[in-house]
Design a protein around this motif. Structure first.
Motif, PDB file in Angstrom:
ATOM      1  N   PRO A  95       0.808  -1.230   0.000  1.00 29.34           N
ATOM      2  CA  PRO A  95       0.000   0.000   0.000  1.00 29.34           C
ATOM      3  C   PRO A  95       0.833   1.269   0.000  1.00 29.34           C
ATOM      4  CG  PRO A  95       0.027  -0.975   2.184  1.00 29.34           C
ATOM      5  CD  PRO A  95       0.733  -1.949   1.281  1.00 29.34           C
ATOM      6  N   GLY A  96       2.113   1.165   0.393  1.00 26.26           N
ATOM      7  CA  GLY A  96       2.937   2.361   0.477  1.00 26.26           C
ATOM      8  C   GLY A  96       2.926   2.948   1.871  1.00 26.26           C
ATOM      9  N   ALA A  97       3.802   3.909   2.069  1.00 27.01           N
ATOM     10  CA  ALA A  97       3.946   4.522   3.387  1.00 27.01           C
ATOM     11  C   ALA A  97       2.672   5.255   3.783  1.00 27.01           C
ATOM     12  CB  ALA A  97       5.133   5.486   3.384  1.00 27.01           C
ATOM     13  N   ARG A  98       2.275   5.093   5.053  1.00 26.93           N
ATOM     14  CA  ARG A  98       1.125   5.758   5.650  1.00 26.93           C
ATOM     15  C   ARG A  98      -0.175   5.439   4.943  1.00 26.93           C
ATOM     16  NH1 ARG A  98       2.921   5.369   9.695  1.00 26.93           N
ATOM     17  NH2 ARG A  98       1.081   6.462  10.448  1.00 26.93           N
ATOM     18  N   ASN A  99      -0.218   4.298   4.268  1.00 25.01           N
ATOM     19  CA  ASN A  99      -1.447   3.831   3.629  1.00 25.01           C
ATOM     20  C   ASN A  99      -1.833   2.477   4.202  1.00 25.01           C
ATOM     21  OD1 ASN A  99      -1.588   6.087   1.948  1.00 25.01           O
ATOM     22  ND2 ASN A  99      -0.411   5.084   0.319  1.00 25.01           N
ATOM     23  N   LEU A 100      -3.071   2.065   3.968  1.00 28.58           N
ATOM     24  CA  LEU A 100      -3.572   0.778   4.439  1.00 28.58           C
ATOM     25  C   LEU A 100      -4.180   0.013   3.273  1.00 28.58           C
ATOM     26  CD1 LEU A 100      -5.425   1.944   7.694  1.00 28.58           C
ATOM     27  CD2 LEU A 100      -3.167   0.875   7.566  1.00 28.58           C
ATOM     28  N   LEU A 101      -4.029  -1.313   3.303  1.00 31.28           N
ATOM     29  CA  LEU A 101      -4.672  -2.200   2.333  1.00 31.28           C
ATOM     30  C   LEU A 101      -5.800  -2.924   3.049  1.00 31.28           C
ATOM     31  CD1 LEU A 101      -4.650  -3.505  -0.531  1.00 31.28           C
ATOM     32  CD2 LEU A 101      -3.202  -5.315   0.460  1.00 31.28           C
ATOM     33  N   LEU A 102      -7.049  -2.615   2.697  1.00 27.28           N
ATOM     34  CA  LEU A 102      -8.204  -3.165   3.391  1.00 27.28           C
ATOM     35  C   LEU A 102      -9.127  -3.872   2.409  1.00 27.28           C
ATOM     36  CD1 LEU A 102      -9.138  -0.213   5.777  1.00 27.28           C
ATOM     37  CD2 LEU A 102      -7.658  -2.177   6.243  1.00 27.28           C
ATOM     38  N   PRO A 103      -9.743  -4.987   2.848  1.00 27.72           N
ATOM     39  CA  PRO A 103     -10.670  -5.714   1.962  1.00 27.72           C
ATOM     40  C   PRO A 103     -12.006  -4.999   1.844  1.00 27.72           C
ATOM     41  CG  PRO A 103     -10.610  -6.759   4.104  1.00 27.72           C
ATOM     42  CD  PRO A 103      -9.585  -5.659   4.151  1.00 27.72           C
ATOM     43  N   SER A 104     -12.695  -5.298   0.774  1.00 31.20           N
ATOM     44  CA  SER A 104     -14.038  -4.778   0.591  1.00 31.20           C
ATOM     45  C   SER A 104     -15.041  -5.723   1.243  1.00 31.20           C
ATOM     46  CB  SER A 104     -14.343  -4.634  -0.899  1.00 31.20           C
ATOM     47  OG  SER A 104     -15.714  -4.330  -1.094  1.00 31.20           O
ATOM     48  N   MET A 105     -16.015  -5.144   1.909  1.00 30.59           N
ATOM     49  CA  MET A 105     -17.043  -5.954   2.552  1.00 30.59           C
ATOM     50  C   MET A 105     -18.025  -6.509   1.515  1.00 30.59           C
ATOM     51  SD  MET A 105     -19.783  -4.855   5.531  1.00 30.59           S
ATOM     52  CE  MET A 105     -18.502  -4.528   6.730  1.00 30.59           C
ATOM     53  N   ASP A 106     -18.294  -5.754   0.454  1.00 25.63           N
ATOM     54  CA  ASP A 106     -19.290  -6.153  -0.537  1.00 25.63           C
ATOM     55  C   ASP A 106     -18.710  -7.061  -1.621  1.00 25.63           C
ATOM     56  OD1 ASP A 106     -21.164  -4.731   0.803  1.00 25.63           O
ATOM     57  OD2 ASP A 106     -21.073  -2.966  -0.501  1.00 25.63           O
ATOM     58  N   ASP A 107     -17.556  -6.686  -2.163  1.00 27.05           N
ATOM     59  CA  ASP A 107     -16.971  -7.397  -3.305  1.00 27.05           C
ATOM     60  C   ASP A 107     -15.837  -8.291  -2.827  1.00 27.05           C
ATOM     61  OD1 ASP A 107     -18.708  -6.007  -4.962  1.00 27.05           O
ATOM     62  OD2 ASP A 107     -17.287  -4.355  -5.220  1.00 27.05           O
ATOM     63  N   GLU A 108     -16.087  -9.594  -2.827  1.00 27.05           N
ATOM     64  CA  GLU A 108     -15.058 -10.533  -2.387  1.00 27.05           C
ATOM     65  C   GLU A 108     -13.892 -10.510  -3.382  1.00 27.05           C
ATOM     66  OE1 GLU A 108     -14.621 -15.249  -1.111  1.00 27.05           O
ATOM     67  OE2 GLU A 108     -16.553 -14.419  -1.764  1.00 27.05           O
ATOM     68  N   GLY A 109     -12.671 -10.465  -2.841  1.00 27.28           N
ATOM     69  CA  GLY A 109     -11.482 -10.436  -3.670  1.00 27.28           C
ATOM     70  C   GLY A 109     -11.040  -9.047  -4.080  1.00 27.28           C
ATOM     71  N   VAL A 110     -11.775  -8.017  -3.686  1.00 26.68           N
ATOM     72  CA  VAL A 110     -11.416  -6.641  -4.019  1.00 26.68           C
ATOM     73  C   VAL A 110     -10.824  -5.976  -2.782  1.00 26.68           C
ATOM     74  CG1 VAL A 110     -12.308  -4.380  -4.721  1.00 26.68           C
ATOM     75  CG2 VAL A 110     -13.191  -6.467  -5.788  1.00 26.68           C
ATOM     76  N   TYR A 111      -9.748  -5.233  -2.986  1.00 23.40           N
ATOM     77  CA  TYR A 111      -9.060  -4.550  -1.890  1.00 23.40           C
ATOM     78  C   TYR A 111      -8.887  -3.077  -2.248  1.00 23.40           C
ATOM     79  CZ  TYR A 111      -7.992  -9.261  -0.290  1.00 23.40           C
ATOM     80  OH  TYR A 111      -8.086 -10.566   0.127  1.00 23.40           O
TER      81      TYR A 111
END
Length: 553
Positions: free
Chosen positions: A253-269
């Motif tokens: 995700p890079g510095a000071r960023n977050l990689l979070l999953p999507s609640m609606d779309d499985e497999g999408v971040y």
């Protein structure tokens, strides 16, 4: 005086009758309980024939307040939770970063370029481009500190700032950590109480234990798992700028960023900025609703501060996606279509009606300030509570019968007056418990049983004094009058010391001890009232009717 004026007789009779009337619903506990539950359900969900029948099962003109049954009598769930207060330190440092960044940017000519670097949890580390400007950087950042307004931390600042080489380090001071821990526990207790109250359970016991733990007892709930699902969710809502969207769960995700999953779309971040624009703490209201397509959703409203920040961001970022994040999951990432100045909006997603209701409850109650780890959990079945009630009932009956028999055998007719007052006394205890909405626990039943034994002590003192006065050849009326006058000081002294003990137990004790202290304290007050007024009134009425020349006590 033995002769009671009419106003005093009416006052004693009226007070006693009103309190006994308040105790009466407890004799019909299941029926009144269904009546009360049906009224609450009708207020929130509307009326049905079954609910209407339950409401009609108890007359509306009669009192309907009940003595609430505690966890050990009703059954329910018990949890011991440990609050991860260290999580709050990291959030505090994240919140400090914009201030530190803006302050150091104004000193760029002295400190050079600035960049936040990875640091241990609870610390904020900033690398400056010019190490020779560290002294100025420290001075500027220390100027951002705030005094701690607590008795233990008087004169202290909330942050400690240090520098080494070209790295400036900021962390909370020890005094601020203690104050933060205390606020976090108090806030967690309040949020848990709001969430439990939202579902309408009766008289939950939510208390702080030690420095980081909370004891949660909720009578009437089905299981510990059900209670955990209600309060275990942090429900931390944030609104973050979206950097990118990907299907790679291992993307950097890079510095000071977050990689979070999507609640609606499985497999999408989603890659989002770590610093939120607005947080759920700035929400003032959240209600279940429907979107323009008729799907369940949650509408929300920000406070003035949140509305201003939300409005400014949407004005400056029209056409950009905006992530709505709940507990580290992106529940929605709509594109900003237009400036939203009112501070209100709607959260859409693949919700069911139940999920939208639950989310609205969590957001309305507020976010837990830190994660909870459950150390102990127990589910207490209603069968155990029924056994406890039966055991308490038997103990009370045995104590009652023994005391009644002793007083009648020892004092004859006067003992019968004392027995009537004792029955009234127990009714007054339940009436007062109903009026104040107290919770009756197994230790509380023990307090009632103890009160039954103690209640006749005042009458014993009075009757023994009357016996002494009769030996001096005084008339019956004068002997009764002097018996009450001379025993009064001993009665008051003895009961005041016991009442002070009950107050100390309530102030310093935990849940079960407090339950005992409440019934003991109320029992002392009703016992003194019955001994000084009720029994004396019965004797006065009897004496006015019979006018005996001699009496035997």
């Amino acid at each position: 005086m033995l002769q009671f004026p009419l106003w005093k007789r009416l006052l004693i009779t009226g007070v006693t009758a009103v309190i006994l009337l308040m105790a009466m619903p407890n004799l019909f506990y299941p029926r009144v309980e269904r009546h009360n539950d049906a009224l609450k359900t009708i207020e929130t969900s509307g009326e049905t024939p079954e609910l209407a029948a339950d409401v009609a099962g108890w007359p509306s003109w009669l009192p309907s307040s009940l003595v609430n049954l505690g966890l050990d009598l009703r059954g329910g769930a018990y949890l011991l939770a440990d609050v991860q207060v260290a999580d709050v330190y990291a959030d505090r440092m994240d919140n400090y970063w914009p201030e530190v960044r803006d302050a150091l940017r104004d000193e760029r000519d002295t400190v050079g370029a600035i960049r936040r670097i990875d640091a241990p949890v609870g610390e904020l580390q900033v690398r400056i481009g010019n190490p020779d400007g560290m002294a100025r950087a420290l001075e500027v950042v220390r100027g951002l500190s705030r005094p701690i307004l607590t008795l233990t931390g008087a004169g202290a600042q909330d942050i400690e700032v240090s520098g080494s080489g070209d790295v400036l380090t900021l962390q909370l001071s020890e005094a601020e950590k203690r104050a933060t821990d205390d606020r976090t526990l108090q806030h967690s207790v309040e949020i848990v109480r709001r969430r439990v109250d939202e579902v309408g359970t009766r008289e939950p016991s939510i208390q702080r234990q030690g420095d980081t733990r909370i004891v949660i007892q909720v009578p009437g709930i089905g299981s510990a798992d059900e209670l955990k699902s209600l309060i275990g969710t942090t429900a931390k809502l944030t609104f973050n700028p979206v950097v990118n969207r990907t299907t790679d769960p291992d993307a950097n995700p890079g510095a000071r960023n977050l990689l979070l999953p999507s609640m609606d779309d499985e497999g999408v971040y989603y890659i989002i900025e770590q610093t939120a624009v607005v947080t759920g703490e700035e929400l003032t209201n959240a209600q279940p609703s429907f979107d323009q397509n008729g799907r369940p959703a949650v509408s929300f409203q920000f406070n003035p501060s949140g509305a201003r920040k939300f409005g400014d961001y949407t004005r400056d970022n029209v056409g950009s996606p905006f992530a709505i994040v709940l507990d580290n999951e992106v529940i929605s990432a709509p594109v900003i279509q237009d400036h939203i100045p009112g501070g209100s909006g709607i959260i859409t997603g693949q919700f069911s009606i139940e999920q939208s209701n639950e989310l609205a409850v969590l957001l309305r109650a507020g976010a837990l300030p830190a994660e909870m780890t459950f150390l102990q959990e127990r589910t207490i079945g209603p069968e155990l509570g029924a056994d406890s009630i039966e055991a308490g009932r038997i103990a009370t009956i045995v104590a009652f019968v023994a005391v009644l028999a002793f007083m009648w055998m020892s004092y004859g007719l006067f003992g019968l007056f004392a027995n009537i007052a004792l029955i009234v006394n127990v009714g007054l205890i339940f009436g007062l418990l109903s009026i104040i909405g107290a919770t009756l626990t197994l230790p509380g039943i023990a307090g009632i049983v103890l009160t039954v034994g103690m209640a006749v002590d005042a009458n014993v003192l009075v009757f023994e004094r009357i016996r002494e006065e009769l030996k001096t050849a005084r008339g019956p009326a004068r002997a009764i009058e002097l018996g009450y006058e001379k025993a009064l000081s001993a009665i008051i002294d003895a009961n005041i010391t016991t009442f002070l003990t009950a107050v100390i137990l309530f102030a310093l004790g935990s849940g079960p001890v407090r339950g005992f202290a409440v019934t003991l304290g109320l029992g002392i007050m009703t016992s003194v009232f019955c001994a000084i007024f009720v029994t004396r009134l019965l004797i006065a009425v009897w004496f006015d009717r019979r006018r005996p020349k001699t009496i035997e006590v």
